[in-house]
Design an enzyme around this catalytic site. Structure first.
Site, mmCIF file in Angstrom:
data_model
loop_
_atom_site.group_PDB
_atom_site.id
_atom_site.type_symbol
_atom_site.label_atom_id
_atom_site.label_comp_id
_atom_site.label_asym_id
_atom_site.label_seq_id
_atom_site.Cartn_x
_atom_site.Cartn_y
_atom_site.Cartn_z
ATOM 1 C CB ALA A 47 31.704 59.055 70.462
ATOM 2 N N GLY A 96 33.247 64.142 71.290
ATOM 3 C CA GLY A 96 33.969 63.794 70.065
ATOM 4 C C GLY A 96 33.762 64.808 68.954
ATOM 5 C CD GLU A 138 37.454 64.264 72.360
ATOM 6 O OE1 GLU A 138 38.157 64.064 73.350
ATOM 7 O OE2 GLU A 138 36.657 63.407 71.929
ATOM 8 C CD GLU A 158 34.161 63.904 76.320
ATOM 9 O OE1 GLU A 158 34.114 64.981 76.963
ATOM 10 O OE2 GLU A 158 34.503 63.844 75.119
#
Ligand code: DAK
Length: 259
Positions: free
Chosen positions: A66, A110, A113, A133
């Site tokens: 992200a 992300g 993911e 993260e």
């Protein structure tokens, strides 16, 4: 083709290919990029000429996560009250048609993911997967803590999520995260070949199988087996079942029509 677009789409027969396209930011998954990805996925999902989709990035990055620059100054109330980016992150899960992630380079946070939300992952020899993260002082936010243990078991998932380290393509394949590792410059070609093989089958069977395999993660075994049995029985009401079995007996290639 518009090179400024955040995603680029192409069709290859019955396969829809989506390329994430923020190369300077290593395809960091910004809100507008996720909107564009969602629109592209839904477009192919609605298109009766498309049976399978492939999501890819570029040679250096599938997606490096992200967009950190846009998350940096968020407050808790902004994130919680605004339901931070949940709005457009899970469109891939709404697809009934199979979606393949074709990963080259980084698939981080992300990005990893997003790849795990797809139905299967094929990657190049230089791919790198991570849930980094923890290095930013946060836990995964788009399924990393839930899908890594399902993909690779608890010990590997804890290792990956608690250290934030990168896992290479070979380890990812050994661990069950990816289905196939292919030469780095052949990722898209191989993913399209895999997708085309699927796309020649009955779209009804493809969507039914995808739904059943996904149910294996959501239901007790007995319920999953019952769903499978009912789906199997229902398949005998389709023309594609008659065509598939007749073609076998007549020693010819079947032509499936999705009916
Ligand atoms: N966000 C923003 N920009 C990024 C980025 C990212 N994740 N990753 C890379 N970039 C940018 C860099 O800032 C740099 O920009 P400029 O300085 O050129 O302007 C450019 O891309 C090239 O990156 P580098 O110069 O760093 O390139 P290197 O080859 O040296 O290093 C790297 C590549 C991938 C190792 C490094 O860029 C890196 O560590 N990137 C960050 C990886 C990361 O920590 N990713 C996880 C982010 S957290 C949620 C949904 C999702 C999420 C959470 C919630 N909900 C639905 C609620 C996800 C969270 C995350 O993904």
């Amino acid at each position: 083709m518009n090179d400024e677009a955040l995603v680029l789409t192409e069709t290859h027969g019955k396969v829809g290919l989506i390329r994430l396209n923020r190369p300077k930011q290593l395809n960091a998954l910004s809100d507008p990029l996720m909107d564009a990805l969602g629109e592209a996925l839904m477009g192919f999902e609605r298109d009766p000429n498309i049976s399978v989709m492939v999501i890819t990035g570029n040679e250096k990055a599938f997606a490096a996560g992200a967009d950190i620059t846009r998350m940096k100054d968020l407050t808790y109330s902004e994130a919680f009250n605004g339901n931070f980016i949940s709005r457009n992150w899970e469109k891939v899960l709404k697809c009934r048609k199979p979606v393949i992630a074709a990963v080259s380079g980084y698939a981080l946070g992300g990005g990893c993911e997003l790849a795990m939300m797809c139905d299967t992952i094929i990657c190049g020899e230089t791919a790198k997967f991570a849930q980094p993260e923890v290095k930013l002082g946060i836990p995964p936010g788009a399924g990393g803590s839930q899908r890594t243990p399902r993909a690779m078991g608890k010990a590997k998932a804890m290792d990956l999520c608690l250290t934030g380290r990168m896992m290479d393509a070979q380890e990812a394949e050994r661990s069950g995260l990816v289905a196939r590792v292919v030469p780095a410059d052949k990722v898209v070609e191989e993913a399209l070949a895999m997708a085309s093989e699927m796309a020649n089958y009955s779209i009804t069977a493809l969507m039914q199988i995808k739904e059943l395999v996904n149910q294996a993660y959501e239901t007790p075994l007995a319920t999953g087996l019952l769903l499978e049995r009912r789906g199997f029985h229902a398949a005998f009401s389709t023309q594609d079942q008659k065509e598939g079995m007749s073609a076998f007996v007549e020693k010819r290639t079947p032509t499936f029509r999705g009916r």
